[in-house]
Design a protein around this motif. Sequence first.
Motif, short mmCIF file in Angstrom:
data_model
loop_
_atom_site.label_atom_id
_atom_site.label_comp_id
_atom_site.label_asym_id
_atom_site.label_seq_id
_atom_site.Cartn_x
_atom_site.Cartn_y
_atom_site.Cartn_z
N SER A 1 0.84 -1.20 0.00
CA SER A 1 0.00 0.00 0.00
C SER A 1 0.87 1.24 0.00
O SER A 1 1.96 1.25 0.58
CB SER A 1 -0.92 0.01 1.24
OG SER A 1 -0.14 0.04 2.42
N SER A 2 0.40 2.27 -0.67
CA SER A 2 1.10 3.56 -0.69
C SER A 2 0.15 4.64 -0.19
O SER A 2 -1.08 4.47 -0.22
CB SER A 2 1.60 3.87 -2.10
OG SER A 2 0.51 3.95 -3.00
N THR A 3 0.71 5.74 0.24
CA THR A 3 -0.08 6.83 0.82
C THR A 3 -0.41 7.88 -0.23
O THR A 3 0.48 8.32 -0.97
CB THR A 3 0.68 7.47 1.98
OG1 THR A 3 1.03 6.47 2.94
CG2 THR A 3 -0.17 8.54 2.65
N SER B 1 -2.35 11.73 -0.78
CA SER B 1 -2.74 12.90 -0.01
C SER B 1 -3.36 13.95 -0.91
O SER B 1 -3.04 14.05 -2.09
CB SER B 1 -1.52 13.49 0.72
OG SER B 1 -0.57 13.95 -0.22
N LEU C 1 -5.27 12.11 4.21
CA LEU C 1 -4.43 11.01 3.76
C LEU C 1 -5.23 9.74 3.70
O LEU C 1 -6.14 9.52 4.51
CB LEU C 1 -3.24 10.82 4.72
CG LEU C 1 -2.33 12.04 4.97
CD1 LEU C 1 -1.32 11.72 6.07
CD2 LEU C 1 -1.61 12.44 3.70
N TRP C 2 -4.90 8.87 2.74
CA TRP C 2 -5.53 7.56 2.67
C TRP C 2 -4.59 6.60 1.96
O TRP C 2 -3.65 6.99 1.28
CB TRP C 2 -6.89 7.63 1.97
CG TRP C 2 -6.84 7.87 0.49
CD1 TRP C 2 -6.88 6.95 -0.50
CD2 TRP C 2 -6.75 9.14 -0.16
NE1 TRP C 2 -6.82 7.53 -1.72
CE2 TRP C 2 -6.74 8.90 -1.55
CE3 TRP C 2 -6.68 10.46 0.29
CZ2 TRP C 2 -6.67 9.91 -2.49
CZ3 TRP C 2 -6.60 11.47 -0.64
CH2 TRP C 2 -6.60 11.20 -2.01
N GLY C 3 -4.82 5.32 2.16
CA GLY C 3 -3.98 4.29 1.55
C GLY C 3 -4.60 3.77 0.26
O GLY C 3 -5.82 3.80 0.08
#
Length: 383
Positions: A99-101, A103, A112-114
Amino acid sequence: HFSGEHVLDHVGGKGLGGTFTNRRDRFPKDTKQYLHHEKVEANSKRSRVARFKNPIVAVKEVAATAIKKAYTKTIVSFQSTGATNISGVNNLLSARLYSSTKSRGIGQNKRLWGIEQNEARDLYLSTYWGVDNTDHMIKNCGIRHITWKYWHAPYLHAKAMGVIAAYDMYNECCDGLLDPSWKVEKKDRMSFCIFRQTLGQQMLEYDPRKRCYPGDDQMRVCTQQHKKRRASSKSSSADAFVDDGLSVSNVKKARASERICETLDELNSHLMSFDRGTNSKACEVCGKKTLWKCVKCNKYICAPSGRNWKEGCMVNFHNISFFGLTRSDNADVHKKKTCDWTPPTQSLISRNKRRIRSFCEDIDKEKNGAGNDNDSEDEDERD
């Protein structure tokens, strides 16, 4: 860009790498059943679940051949709600789920979310903006017109890409890494719009009769001139030989040039490039009219007719012993007019051969001396 297996083989065989979008009807053989290829709705539960599973990866390693390098082809599922897959060659070391963040916003409104990710998808999404940028700049060039002549379209497209490449070279020079004296601050550099206007002004003001570039002598304004006023376009070989006449430096540059052949393989490559044209010109060696041309050297040279190999113009032109005696050498090396050149006599050829041999011996001694000095320095360092 959509691509197929033939492009992957071509790119990989040259030792290069690439990442492409794989079409739903262009899957490699026997892989379609394992990959997502059906068009589905965005809210499909099956495609949503696939986003949280490890990507489907197909790998094929191709061994090197006599004319191609070894390479690795991959195809990876995109892990999105669409039927998209990513194909590539020499572009991935691994492919796994992580998973990456993401924004959006700033300050108190920043959120922010994954998002699910894999190496192939990350590489594709992080570099695709370059294609969008290029397309946008091609559109801004405005090099296009409406015509029934469909073959103009790829030509104008390539011309626009050439303008973009020139602007990229301009920015690279302004960075100052090639030469510190060229450095220009970003705020003082030309924008793409100003660069195109300046480039267009230079092209409009340039006169082909100056003959600064290869091909200028073929322009209409030059062919209409009287023959006595015509002059061939400046060649790179003329600029290469700075000294006047035969010298060690000129012979050294000639040996490093593509014209002089030191092995049979090099000579064979030149002989295989010979092409018969429709307009005859004077041979570089004997001065007789000939239709044959060495494409690699871009020079007209006589080819043997039947079993008559006595003149040997093809071999003599590519021989270091004949350097300085050809028509083009008269202008490039001796700085004289081509019209004053005459075919060399046998005594002149023998005398030139002895001079070239002595120059080559001096060059070899200098090279061997430098090699011995380096060896002695290495031994001193070991001691």
